[in-house]
Scaffold this active site. Structure first.
Site, mmCIF file in Angstrom:
data_model
loop_
_atom_site.group_PDB
_atom_site.id
_atom_site.type_symbol
_atom_site.label_atom_id
_atom_site.label_comp_id
_atom_site.label_asym_id
_atom_site.label_seq_id
_atom_site.Cartn_x
_atom_site.Cartn_y
_atom_site.Cartn_z
ATOM 1 N N CYS A 117 0.888 -1.139 0.046
ATOM 2 C CA CYS A 117 0.002 0.051 0.020
ATOM 3 C C CYS A 117 0.762 1.157 -0.043
ATOM 4 C CB CYS A 117 -0.890 0.076 1.120
ATOM 5 S SG CYS A 117 -2.019 -1.391 1.228
ATOM 6 N N HIS A 249 -3.521 7.251 1.990
ATOM 7 C CA HIS A 249 -3.970 5.740 1.433
ATOM 8 C C HIS A 249 -5.263 5.557 2.209
ATOM 9 C CE1 HIS A 249 -4.063 1.703 0.644
ATOM 10 N NE2 HIS A 249 -3.685 1.387 2.277
ATOM 11 N N ASN A 279 -10.192 -0.134 -0.348
ATOM 12 C CA ASN A 279 -8.847 0.047 -0.390
ATOM 13 C C ASN A 279 -8.218 -0.531 -1.772
ATOM 14 O OD1 ASN A 279 -6.172 -0.381 0.221
ATOM 15 N ND2 ASN A 279 -6.350 -1.294 2.231
HETATM 16 O O1 UT7 Z 1 -3.936 -1.179 3.382
HETATM 17 C C1 UT7 Z 1 -3.039 -1.547 4.544
HETATM 18 C C2 UT7 Z 1 -3.661 -1.095 5.860
HETATM 19 N N1 UT7 Z 1 -4.810 -1.784 6.250
HETATM 20 C C3 UT7 Z 1 -5.481 -1.319 7.069
HETATM 21 O O2 UT7 Z 1 -5.034 -0.259 7.414
HETATM 22 C C4 UT7 Z 1 -6.687 -2.124 7.725
HETATM 23 C C5 UT7 Z 1 -6.729 -1.884 9.281
HETATM 24 N N2 UT7 Z 1 -7.826 -2.450 9.729
HETATM 25 C C6 UT7 Z 1 -9.174 -2.159 9.582
HETATM 26 O O3 UT7 Z 1 -9.627 -1.180 8.735
HETATM 27 C C7 UT7 Z 1 -10.003 -2.545 10.666
HETATM 28 O O4 UT7 Z 1 -9.495 -3.378 11.604
HETATM 29 C C8 UT7 Z 1 -11.038 -3.744 9.932
HETATM 30 C C9 UT7 Z 1 -11.922 -2.876 9.193
HETATM 31 C C10 UT7 Z 1 -10.414 -4.667 9.100
HETATM 32 C C11 UT7 Z 1 -11.694 -4.596 10.968
HETATM 33 O O5 UT7 Z 1 -12.579 -3.453 11.833
HETATM 34 P P1 UT7 Z 1 -12.570 -4.010 13.399
HETATM 35 O O6 UT7 Z 1 -13.453 -2.730 13.859
HETATM 36 O O7 UT7 Z 1 -11.173 -3.777 13.944
HETATM 37 O O8 UT7 Z 1 -13.267 -5.357 13.775
HETATM 38 P P2 UT7 Z 1 -12.596 -6.604 14.261
HETATM 39 O O9 UT7 Z 1 -11.646 -7.344 13.295
HETATM 40 O O10 UT7 Z 1 -12.139 -6.504 15.541
HETATM 41 O O11 UT7 Z 1 -13.795 -7.448 14.041
HETATM 42 C C12 UT7 Z 1 -15.238 -7.181 14.880
HETATM 43 C C13 UT7 Z 1 -16.302 -8.044 14.510
HETATM 44 C C14 UT7 Z 1 -15.821 -9.528 14.596
HETATM 45 O O12 UT7 Z 1 -16.962 -10.388 15.299
HETATM 46 P P3 UT7 Z 1 -16.704 -10.594 17.065
HETATM 47 O O13 UT7 Z 1 -15.358 -11.620 17.023
HETATM 48 O O14 UT7 Z 1 -16.570 -9.445 17.722
HETATM 49 O O15 UT7 Z 1 -18.117 -11.393 17.179
HETATM 50 C C15 UT7 Z 1 -15.626 -10.083 13.353
HETATM 51 O O16 UT7 Z 1 -15.840 -11.471 13.066
HETATM 52 O O17 UT7 Z 1 -16.868 -7.870 13.338
HETATM 53 C C16 UT7 Z 1 -16.902 -9.314 12.731
HETATM 54 N N3 UT7 Z 1 -16.416 -8.882 11.176
HETATM 55 C C17 UT7 Z 1 -17.675 -8.793 10.491
HETATM 56 N N4 UT7 Z 1 -18.973 -8.701 10.513
HETATM 57 C C18 UT7 Z 1 -19.606 -8.452 9.324
HETATM 58 C C19 UT7 Z 1 -15.343 -8.881 10.705
HETATM 59 N N5 UT7 Z 1 -15.591 -8.770 9.235
HETATM 60 C C20 UT7 Z 1 -16.809 -8.525 9.003
HETATM 61 C C21 UT7 Z 1 -17.888 -8.263 8.065
HETATM 62 N N6 UT7 Z 1 -19.042 -8.173 8.086
HETATM 63 N N7 UT7 Z 1 -17.145 -8.060 6.690
#
Ligand code: UT7
Length: 322
Positions: A117, A249, A279
């Site tokens: 990225c 980004h 992204n």
């Molecule tokens: O380009 C390189 C740089 N990349 C980034 O900067 C990405 C950085 N990370 C992020 O943007 C965020 O961490 C994410 C968008 C990937 C995830 O958001 P989050 O608020 O950190 O969520 P999480 O991964 O902690 O997941 C929270 C919940 C989980 O469920 P439980 O365990 O709390 O029951 C996941 O299973 O959300 C669930 N979840 C989803 N639910 C519905 C994860 N993906 C999805 C989905 N739809 N697509």
């Protein structure tokens, strides 16, 4: 700085997106997700996904062509082509050579840069260095990706986050006050397993699929981006208050908001295209730049900061007088 300083000036921008636009609702038919979750956690509403006849090189060529038209130059005028990509058409040759042949720039320097990225910032820095030492007059710097081809479409934690596209700029050597004023790049391989692809030409012999520990990447992104922004502004001798536009980004709207808050930067100065493109890795900064140039927000003389962070980790930022 003296007016006779040789600098790399942006003379034209361009971008390209695949024909097919996919909404969150479309994705919810394929994986266990909802429009509400994706919008609330990421700000993403749409992404473009490449069809079989669309490739990283075809998107790069279209974006480069538009940038060259905007700059008023042709393929024969180009001395250097760098394509930043983590999804090259083939392991080799470099996608830049495919782009070069299509643009009629045969004979010039052409290679790819792999910094995921942050690739566009890395490519920009290399091109700027070659321009400033005098070996290059006109350079094409391109970020182009087809991440849809390395996504695990069963993994809802990653497949909803990415899209395909390309962005390009023409840089030209000019004497004066405009152009790239400072660039800072970093990498820290201690985190190379937080965001990676589980395959490769030299290991599994396969391409592999993207894997990410999202929450940890998020935390590092906000810290690294705010610190490199301060660092590069210091080097350019500019303050955050003088910045007209930050072109970041586009990984997650929450990362953009948190970084702006940490820097006391007005959120309306941040160009946001993550809602429409998701992204697009190395393509996201030049895609956002081209969007804001063409819709008239970014104007001649504006002070810009471009920044990115990605797998490796790699991160960087550049201060540019447009
Ligand atoms: O380009 C390189 C740089 N990349 C980034 O900067 C990405 C950085 N990370 C992020 O943007 C965020 O961490 C994410 C968008 C990937 C995830 O958001 P989050 O608020 O950190 O969520 P999480 O991964 O902690 O997941 C929270 C919940 C989980 O469920 P439980 O365990 O709390 O029951 C996941 O299973 O959300 C669930 N979840 C989803 N639910 C519905 C994860 N993906 C999805 C989905 N739809 N697509």
């Amino acid at each position: 700085m003296s007016a006779s300083t040789r600098r790399s000036v942006i003379k034209g921008t361009g971008s390209a997106l695949p024909r097919t636009r996919v909404s969150n609702a479309d994705l919810a038919k394929r994986v266990d997700t909802t429009d509400e979750w994706i919008v609330e956690r990421t700000g993403i509403k749409f992404r473009h996904i490449a069809e079989d006849d669309e490739t990283t090189s075809s998107l790069a060529i279209e974006a480069a062509d538009k940038a060259m038209k905007a700059a008023g130059i042709s393929g024969a005028d180009i001395d250097l082509i760098i394509v930043a990509t983590a999804t090259p058409d083939q392991t080799f040759p470099a996608t830049a050579t495919i782009v070069q042949d299509a643009l009629g720039s045969n004979g010039c320097v052409a290679f790819d840069v792999a910094a995921v990225c942050s690739g566009f910032l890395y490519a920009l820095s290399v091109a700027d260095s070659m321009i400033r030492v005098g070996s290059v007059q006109n350079a094409l710097v391109i970020g182009a990706e087809t991440f849809s081809r390395i996504l695990d479409w069963e993994d809802r934690g990653t497949c909803v986050l990415f899209g395909d596209g390309a962005g390009a700029i023409v840089l030209a050597a000019e004497q004066g006050e405009n152009g790239i004023l400072a660039t800072r790049l970093h990498a820290d391989g201690a985190h190379n397993q937080l965001l990676y692809v589980d395959g490769g030409a030299g290991t599994t012999g396969t391409v592999g699929k993207l894997r990410m520990k999202g929450r940890e990447v998020f935390r590092h992104a906000v810290v690294n981006l705010s610190s490199v922004l301060k660092e590069v502004l210091d080097e350019a001798g500019e303050s955050i208050d003088n910045v007209d536009w930050v072109v970041p980004h586009q990984a997650n709207a929450r990362i953009l908001d948190a970084t702006a808050k940490k820097l006391n930067l007005a959120p309306e100065k941040v160009i946001k295209t993550v809602d429409m493109h998701a992204n697009t890795s190395a393509a996201s900064v030049p895609l956002a730049l081209d969007t804001a140039v063409r819709d008239g927000r970014i104007k001649a003389g504006d002070l810009l900061v471009l920044e990115a962070m990605g797998g490796g980790f790699t991160w960087g930022a550049s201060v540019i007088r447009y």
